[in-house]
Enzyme design. Structure first.
Site, PDB file in Angstrom:
ATOM      1  N   ARG A  60       0.827  -1.209   0.000  1.00  0.00           N
ATOM      2  CA  ARG A  60       0.000   0.000   0.000  1.00  0.00           C
ATOM      3  C   ARG A  60       0.862   1.259   0.000  1.00  0.00           C
ATOM      4  NH1 ARG A  60      -3.595  -2.375  -2.236  1.00  0.00           N
ATOM      5  NH2 ARG A  60      -5.300  -3.318  -1.109  1.00  0.00           N
ATOM      6  N   GLU A  80       1.792   1.684  -3.418  1.00  0.00           N
ATOM      7  CA  GLU A  80       0.627   2.179  -4.145  1.00  0.00           C
ATOM      8  C   GLU A  80       0.480   3.697  -3.946  1.00  0.00           C
ATOM      9  OE1 GLU A  80      -4.056   1.002  -4.618  1.00  0.00           O
ATOM     10  OE2 GLU A  80      -3.158   0.795  -2.637  1.00  0.00           O
ATOM     11  N   SER A 113      16.111  14.355   0.767  1.00  0.00           N
ATOM     12  CA  SER A 113      17.127  13.417   1.224  1.00  0.00           C
ATOM     13  C   SER A 113      16.517  12.292   2.047  1.00  0.00           C
ATOM     14  CB  SER A 113      18.163  14.149   2.080  1.00  0.00           C
ATOM     15  OG  SER A 113      19.092  13.230   2.621  1.00  0.00           O
TER      16      SER A 113
END
Length: 146
Positions: free
Chosen positions: A87, A90, A113
């Protein structure tokens, strides 16, 4: 001792002692997120922190040395199948271009960074279902021209 064996040893000790990452971090005066990452082999620990972690768990100098060793940050899969990790992929897949556009609009051409970086994970209780709050705090690094 390699990082994989180190992680297995640390996880076994953590489970045997009934500890949580949160408790360990609090007891050791370390961020539980950073501590977890170091114990999972994705960050190196300074020698004093490596020794403190190893001592806290009752583990030997081999674990301390492995904690202090520089990691090789690689992943076994291009996209993980663990639902929680997937997820997050995603989210970056859907919102990655948006994040890039908004960050670069505010800061200019560059990156955030992951070296000069901190992360917090918090639980927000909500009657409609508890919420996960991830705070990613990274230094902006502008691309240079020459």
């Amino acid at each position: 001792m390699d990082k994989v064996t180190m992680t297995e040893t640390i996880i076994a000790a953590k489970l045997a002692k009934g500890l949580s990452w949160e408790k360990m971090g609090k007891d050791l005066g370390m961020s539980p997120v950073w501590l977890t990452s170091a114990c999972l082999g994705m960050n190196s620990a300074p020698a004093d922190k490596a020794a403190a972690i190893s001592d806290y768990l009752g583990l030997g100098s081999e674990v301390s040395a492995a904690l202090a060793a520089f990691p090789t940050k690689i992943w076994d899969q291009a996209v993980p199948t663990d639902p929680l990790i997937y997820r997050l992929y995603e989210i970056v897949g859907v919102y990655g271009p948006t994040l890039k556009e908004v960050i670069q609009e505010k800061f200019g051409d560059g990156i955030m960074s992951a070296i000069d970086f901190s992360m917090e994970i918090d639980k927000i209780e909500d009657p409609k279902g508890d919420r996960v709050l991830l705070t990613l705090n990274g230094k902006f690094l502008p691309y240079k021209s020459w």
